[in-house]
Motif scaffolding. Structure first.
Motif, PDB file in Angstrom:
ATOM      1  N   ILE A   1     -21.472  40.861  52.310  1.00 49.82           N
ATOM      2  CA  ILE A   1     -22.795  41.131  51.721  1.00 49.82           C
ATOM      3  C   ILE A   1     -23.779  41.661  52.759  1.00 49.82           C
ATOM      4  N   GLY A   2     -23.235  42.111  53.903  1.00 52.29           N
ATOM      5  CA  GLY A   2     -24.066  42.833  54.858  1.00 52.29           C
ATOM      6  C   GLY A   2     -24.795  41.999  55.881  1.00 52.29           C
ATOM      7  N   LYS A   3     -24.300  40.811  56.197  1.00 51.64           N
ATOM      8  CA  LYS A   3     -24.937  39.963  57.203  1.00 51.64           C
ATOM      9  C   LYS A   3     -24.192  40.070  58.536  1.00 51.64           C
ATOM     10  N   ASN A   4     -24.926  40.060  59.625  1.00 56.95           N
ATOM     11  CA  ASN A   4     -24.316  39.953  60.954  1.00 56.95           C
ATOM     12  C   ASN A   4     -23.858  38.514  61.166  1.00 56.95           C
ATOM     13  N   VAL A   5     -22.756  38.345  61.925  1.00 60.21           N
ATOM     14  CA  VAL A   5     -22.124  37.027  62.007  1.00 60.21           C
ATOM     15  C   VAL A   5     -21.806  36.639  63.453  1.00 60.21           C
ATOM     16  N   VAL A   6     -22.187  35.418  63.815  1.00 59.32           N
ATOM     17  CA  VAL A   6     -21.717  34.739  65.021  1.00 59.32           C
ATOM     18  C   VAL A   6     -21.075  33.449  64.540  1.00 59.32           C
ATOM     19  N   CYS A   7     -19.822  33.214  64.878  1.00 60.71           N
ATOM     20  CA  CYS A   7     -19.169  32.035  64.320  1.00 60.71           C
ATOM     21  C   CYS A   7     -18.206  31.388  65.309  1.00 60.71           C
ATOM     22  N   GLU A   8     -17.878  30.148  65.009  1.00 61.13           N
ATOM     23  CA  GLU A   8     -16.884  29.420  65.777  1.00 61.13           C
ATOM     24  C   GLU A   8     -15.490  29.764  65.267  1.00 61.13           C
ATOM     25  N   LYS A   9     -14.487  29.153  65.876  1.00 59.75           N
ATOM     26  CA  LYS A   9     -13.086  29.438  65.591  1.00 59.75           C
ATOM     27  C   LYS A   9     -12.705  29.062  64.166  1.00 59.75           C
ATOM     28  N   ALA A  10     -11.674  29.721  63.640  1.00 56.65           N
ATOM     29  CA  ALA A  10     -11.107  29.377  62.341  1.00 56.65           C
ATOM     30  C   ALA A  10     -10.011  28.327  62.530  1.00 56.65           C
ATOM     31  N   ALA A  11      -9.415  27.885  61.427  1.00 52.87           N
ATOM     32  CA  ALA A  11      -8.425  26.808  61.496  1.00 52.87           C
ATOM     33  C   ALA A  11      -7.017  27.313  61.757  1.00 52.87           C
ATOM     34  N   THR A  12      -6.693  28.517  61.276  1.00 49.94           N
ATOM     35  CA  THR A  12      -5.331  29.039  61.386  1.00 49.94           C
ATOM     36  C   THR A  12      -5.350  30.513  61.760  1.00 49.94           C
ATOM     37  N   ALA A  13      -4.186  31.012  62.156  1.00 52.50           N
ATOM     38  CA  ALA A  13      -4.065  32.434  62.470  1.00 52.50           C
ATOM     39  C   ALA A  13      -4.251  33.292  61.222  1.00 52.50           C
ATOM     40  N   VAL A  14      -3.821  32.800  60.070  1.00 53.62           N
ATOM     41  CA  VAL A  14      -4.008  33.545  58.819  1.00 53.62           C
ATOM     42  C   VAL A  14      -5.493  33.690  58.518  1.00 53.62           C
ATOM     43  N   ASP A  15      -6.251  32.604  58.686  1.00 53.49           N
ATOM     44  CA  ASP A  15      -7.704  32.679  58.502  1.00 53.49           C
ATOM     45  C   ASP A  15      -8.322  33.687  59.468  1.00 53.49           C
ATOM     46  N   SER A  16      -7.888  33.631  60.727  1.00 52.81           N
ATOM     47  CA  SER A  16      -8.410  34.559  61.735  1.00 52.81           C
ATOM     48  C   SER A  16      -8.090  35.998  61.384  1.00 52.81           C
ATOM     49  N   PHE A  17      -6.887  36.235  60.853  1.00 52.34           N
ATOM     50  CA  PHE A  17      -6.483  37.598  60.481  1.00 52.34           C
ATOM     51  C   PHE A  17      -7.372  38.131  59.358  1.00 52.34           C
ATOM     52  N   GLN A  18      -7.705  37.286  58.394  1.00 53.61           N
ATOM     53  CA  GLN A  18      -8.589  37.709  57.307  1.00 53.61           C
ATOM     54  C   GLN A  18      -9.990  38.029  57.827  1.00 53.61           C
ATOM     55  N   MET A  19     -10.431  37.294  58.824  1.00 56.10           N
ATOM     56  CA  MET A  19     -11.724  37.588  59.444  1.00 56.10           C
ATOM     57  C   MET A  19     -11.681  38.918  60.185  1.00 56.10           C
ATOM     58  N   VAL A  20     -10.562  39.201  60.848  1.00 51.73           N
ATOM     59  CA  VAL A  20     -10.396  40.488  61.541  1.00 51.73           C
ATOM     60  C   VAL A  20     -10.469  41.631  60.545  1.00 51.73           C
ATOM     61  N   ASN A  21      -9.799  41.497  59.416  1.00 49.87           N
ATOM     62  CA  ASN A  21      -9.822  42.550  58.397  1.00 49.87           C
ATOM     63  C   ASN A  21     -11.242  42.807  57.892  1.00 49.87           C
ATOM     64  N   ALA A  22     -12.000  41.732  57.691  1.00 45.31           N
ATOM     65  CA  ALA A  22     -13.381  41.890  57.224  1.00 45.31           C
ATOM     66  C   ALA A  22     -14.228  42.599  58.277  1.00 45.31           C
ATOM     67  N   ALA A  23     -14.041  42.235  59.546  1.00 47.22           N
ATOM     68  CA  ALA A  23     -14.814  42.869  60.625  1.00 47.22           C
ATOM     69  C   ALA A  23     -14.466  44.347  60.747  1.00 47.22           C
ATOM     70  N   ARG A  24     -13.208  44.686  60.566  1.00 47.15           N
ATOM     71  CA  ARG A  24     -12.793  46.089  60.632  1.00 47.15           C
ATOM     72  C   ARG A  24     -13.376  46.888  59.470  1.00 47.15           C
ATOM     73  N   TYR A  25     -13.527  46.241  58.330  1.00 48.00           N
ATOM     74  CA  TYR A  25     -14.037  46.924  57.146  1.00 48.00           C
ATOM     75  C   TYR A  25     -15.539  47.180  57.249  1.00 48.00           C
ATOM     76  N   TYR A  26     -16.241  46.338  58.035  1.00 51.79           N
ATOM     77  CA  TYR A  26     -17.690  46.494  58.208  1.00 51.79           C
ATOM     78  C   TYR A  26     -18.012  46.609  59.703  1.00 51.79           C
ATOM     79  N   PRO A  27     -17.563  47.701  60.356  1.00 50.05           N
ATOM     80  CA  PRO A  27     -17.729  47.810  61.810  1.00 50.05           C
ATOM     81  C   PRO A  27     -19.179  47.945  62.256  1.00 50.05           C
ATOM     82  N   GLN A  28     -20.080  48.302  61.333  1.00 49.04           N
ATOM     83  CA  GLN A  28     -21.482  48.462  61.708  1.00 49.04           C
ATOM     84  C   GLN A  28     -22.182  47.113  61.855  1.00 49.04           C
ATOM     85  N   LEU A  29     -21.557  46.043  61.374  1.00 47.43           N
ATOM     86  CA  LEU A  29     -22.147  44.711  61.464  1.00 47.43           C
ATOM     87  C   LEU A  29     -21.663  43.988  62.720  1.00 47.43           C
ATOM     88  N   LEU A  30     -22.525  43.158  63.263  1.00 46.55           N
ATOM     89  CA  LEU A  30     -22.159  42.320  64.402  1.00 46.55           C
ATOM     90  C   LEU A  30     -21.202  41.237  63.923  1.00 46.55           C
TER      91      LEU A  30
END
Length: 381
Positions: free
Chosen positions: A86-115
């Motif tokens: 929804i267009g928010k910049n994000v600073v966050c702590e670690k996820a619980a699993t590698a699968v969770d982390s991978f989904q976060m990577v995909n989201a960051a790649r999809y919105y590269p203009q966001l922090l």
């Protein structure tokens, strides 16, 4: 213009983060807690105008453009991915699993203009910034050995919760070891190829966690990492022990062909080959911020430095959602977070198997119905 901030979490880090953000000129508009009582209590204490236990109320707040997520790891992925969507910049702590982390990577790649950065504050600590600079300049020569020791009191909460459960991201390896893994990659410029580790839970019950409840998260961890090329990379050893009452010890030593560097707490020492004694390269410098017992000083000062870097990043633009990469160039990305989580899970596998394990970073999300598909295939045959 600085963005308005929404903070997820009511723990010790959030309690420190909010005053730091305000001191740098950020306005904290909203706070999320797991319960209305938690959120209301901390919001009143810190002077935050809006509080809630509904995540969407923070994410959709019209004045919130930067979201800081410091909540249990099992909840991090859901909030981070939705925030980016929804267009928010994000600073966050670690996820619980590698699968969770991978989904976060995909989201960051999809919105590269966001922090989208991970909140490993050790990278911002002046001690490690200076250490990395000296390593690049060749102070120790070719890096050969990295040795890290972190000793401290128990990481468990006063009551049973996620810190007690291995599967929910609790334990020394996931909580503190992940920051160390990321730091060593940042300092050396390489990544682990193979790991070998041992995890133990010495305190399975205590005065408040008893009966049918048992702690499954580790309070002692020792692991080794072979970094870079398999034939010539650095050897790293990390020891984490959270059965030590009293003062917190945090020491990072890097030894090379020409000398060594040692970070003890927030001070940096060095010694070149041929020198009779080590020299102080960076002193403590004093700390004007809050002294919080629950947050070790290296992480506390690193958090303050990260907040300053965020201010510099957003101040570079007139639009409050835009940011400049330069001031936060040292920050770990979501891809770094995926690498760290992959190493953590490899260390856990090694502890079970007793063998060296390879670090294979996920490049596609596994099929959630993989086991079911295999069973159906066997029945068909």
């Amino acid at each position: 213009m600085l963005p308005g901030v929404g903070v997820f979490g009511t723990g010790s880090t959030a309690r420190v983060l909010v005053p730091m953000l305000k001191a740098e000129g950020f306005e904290v508009h909203a706070l999320w807690g797991r319960s209305e009582e938690e959120a209301c209590g901390l919001a009143k204490e810190l002077g935050i105008p809006f509080h809630t236990s509904r995540s969407d109320d923070v994410l959709l707040h019209q004045d919130v453009d930067l979201v800081c997520i410091y909540i249990p790891p099992s909840m991090t992925r859901q909030i981070a991915v939705k925030a980016l969507g929804i267009g928010k910049n994000v600073v966050c702590e670690k996820a619980a699993t590698a699968v969770d982390s991978f989904q976060m990577v995909n989201a960051a790649r999809y919105y590269p203009q966001l922090l989208s950065i991970m909140g490993n504050t050790l990278r911002f600590l002046p001690t490690f910034a200076a250490m990395r600079k000296l390593l690049v300049e060749g102070y120790v020569g070719e890096v050969q050995v990295c040795d890290v020791r972190v000793y401290g009191p128990s990481l468990l909460d006063r009551s049973y919760g996620w810190t007690c459960e291995d599967l929910m991201g609790g334990g020394g390896l996931h909580t503190v070891g992940s920051a160390v893994i990321d730091l060593l990659s940042y300092l050396t410029g390489t990544r682990a190829q193979r790991v070998h580790g041992l995890l133990r839970t010495f305190v399975q019950q205590n005065d408040t966690i008893k009966g049918i409840r048992r702690v499954t998260s580790d309070d002692f961890c020792f692991f080794q990492m072979l970094m870079g090329p398999c034939s010539g990379g650095a050897c790293c050893t990390v020891t984490l022990n959270f059965n030590m009452p009293g003062s917190f010890l945090h020491e990072v030593m890097i030894v090379g062909s020409a000398g060594r560097l040692v970070a003890r707490g927030t001070e940096l020492f060095g010694q070149r080959n041929g020198s009779k004694s080590e020299e102080l390269l960076l002193g403590d410098g004093g700390w004007a911020g809050p002294d919080v017992k629950d947050v070790p000083m290296p992480h506390l000062r690193g958090l303050g430095a990260m907040v300053k870097a965020l201010r510099q990043s957003f101040q570079a633009h007139q639009e409050r959602r835009l940011w400049a990469h330069g001031p936060v160039a040292a920050a770990p990305t979501f891809e770094d977070g995926l690498y760290v989580q992959t190493v953590v899970e490899a260390v856990k596998r090694s502890s079970y198997s007793g063998e060296w394990e390879c670090v294979d970073i996920m490049n596609k999300e596994p099929d959630p119905n993989h086991n079911l598909c295999e069973a159906l295939q066997r029945n068909k045959n």
